[in-house]
Design a protein around this motif. Structure first.
Motif, mmCIF file in Angstrom:
data_model
loop_
_atom_site.group_PDB
_atom_site.id
_atom_site.type_symbol
_atom_site.label_atom_id
_atom_site.label_comp_id
_atom_site.label_asym_id
_atom_site.label_seq_id
_atom_site.Cartn_x
_atom_site.Cartn_y
_atom_site.Cartn_z
ATOM 1 N N GLU A 1 0.818 -1.215 0.000
ATOM 2 C CA GLU A 1 0.000 0.000 0.000
ATOM 3 C C GLU A 1 0.852 1.265 0.000
ATOM 4 O OE1 GLU A 1 -3.151 -0.026 2.885
ATOM 5 O OE2 GLU A 1 -3.950 -1.924 2.157
ATOM 6 N N ILE A 2 2.018 1.178 -0.619
ATOM 7 C CA ILE A 2 2.904 2.328 -0.794
ATOM 8 C C ILE A 2 2.827 2.744 -2.258
ATOM 9 C CG2 ILE A 2 5.305 3.109 -0.783
ATOM 10 C CD1 ILE A 2 5.784 1.177 1.553
ATOM 11 N N ALA A 3 2.511 4.021 -2.485
ATOM 12 C CA ALA A 3 2.417 4.549 -3.847
ATOM 13 C C ALA A 3 3.790 5.084 -4.269
ATOM 14 C CB ALA A 3 1.377 5.646 -3.922
ATOM 15 N N LEU A 4 4.223 4.703 -5.452
ATOM 16 C CA LEU A 4 5.495 5.179 -5.993
ATOM 17 C C LEU A 4 5.256 6.433 -6.811
ATOM 18 C CD1 LEU A 4 6.843 1.719 -7.179
ATOM 19 C CD2 LEU A 4 7.476 2.949 -5.101
ATOM 20 N N SER A 5 6.165 7.405 -6.706
ATOM 21 C CA SER A 5 5.999 8.638 -7.473
ATOM 22 C C SER A 5 6.468 8.468 -8.918
ATOM 23 C CB SER A 5 6.739 9.799 -6.811
ATOM 24 O OG SER A 5 8.128 9.557 -6.777
ATOM 25 N N GLU A 6 7.531 7.699 -9.132
ATOM 26 C CA GLU A 6 8.053 7.474 -10.486
ATOM 27 C C GLU A 6 8.623 6.076 -10.601
ATOM 28 O OE1 GLU A 6 11.063 10.176 -11.853
ATOM 29 O OE2 GLU A 6 9.870 11.929 -11.376
ATOM 30 N N ILE A 7 8.517 5.526 -11.800
ATOM 31 C CA ILE A 7 9.183 4.265 -12.131
ATOM 32 C C ILE A 7 9.893 4.518 -13.455
ATOM 33 C CG2 ILE A 7 8.909 1.825 -12.631
ATOM 34 C CD1 ILE A 7 6.183 2.088 -11.065
ATOM 35 N N ASN A 8 11.207 4.611 -13.402
ATOM 36 C CA ASN A 8 12.009 4.907 -14.586
ATOM 37 C C ASN A 8 12.659 3.635 -15.100
ATOM 38 O OD1 ASN A 8 11.532 7.755 -14.380
ATOM 39 N ND2 ASN A 8 12.957 7.768 -12.665
ATOM 40 N N ILE A 9 12.458 3.370 -16.388
ATOM 41 C CA ILE A 9 13.010 2.172 -17.017
ATOM 42 C C ILE A 9 14.230 2.571 -17.837
ATOM 43 C CG2 ILE A 9 12.519 0.196 -18.502
ATOM 44 C CD1 ILE A 9 10.696 0.395 -16.006
ATOM 45 N N HIS A 10 15.354 1.923 -17.568
ATOM 46 C CA HIS A 10 16.591 2.150 -18.312
ATOM 47 C C HIS A 10 16.901 0.871 -19.079
ATOM 48 C CE1 HIS A 10 17.374 5.779 -15.912
ATOM 49 N NE2 HIS A 10 16.878 5.074 -14.914
#
Length: 140
Positions: free
Chosen positions: A106-115
């Motif tokens: 139940e933790i919301a992530l602000s960004e998920i960056n794919i490299h």
């Protein structure tokens, strides 16, 4: 290197606080990313690859959690299979990680960056991939 602390889930709980270690979020994100069709492998460091040769798998390899004033960000470093639709696979990784982390913690992530570190042809050998990574590590 900045010190990472546990992330506290602030929901009202009569039993006490729930703390989730950053490594747990990295493992959840790593497993979610590996399950997406089109991902060949996650990028790991040389030490991680040596451990995997001895049978110890690292599910958080290629995943780094960053905490700043905007929130929690996940950086994912992976290799894709040749011939996949890169934007589609990257978007699916982002969606899968966001869903799994929220579902489990139940933790919301602000960004998920794919490299995307590389594209691996069908006939590539996994050992060749490790050699490429060790060459990259030596250059840094």
């Amino acid at each position: 290197m900045e010190e990472q602390t546990n992330i506290t889930h602030r929901d009202v709980n009569p039993y006490g606080e729930i703390e989730v270690a950053p490594e747990v979020l990295e493992v959840i994100a790593g497993i979610a990313a590996n399950e997406v069709d089109g991902v060949y492998a996650m990028q790991g460091r040389f030490a991680t690859e040596v451990k995997s040769m001895f049978g110890k798998t690292s599910h958080n390899k290629g995943v780094h959690l960053v905490s700043d004033e905007e929130g929690l960000k996940v950086e994912v470093y992976c290799y894709f299979k040749y011939g996949v639709n890169v934007p589609k696979v990257a978007t699916e990784i982002q969606q899968r990680i966001r869903e799994q982390v929220y579902h489990m913690t139940e933790i919301a992530l602000s960004e998920i960056n794919i490299h995307i570190v590389g594209i691996v042809p069908e006939k590539s050998n996994l050992q060749e991939l490790f050699e490429l990574e060790s060459e990259e590590d030596e250059e840094k």
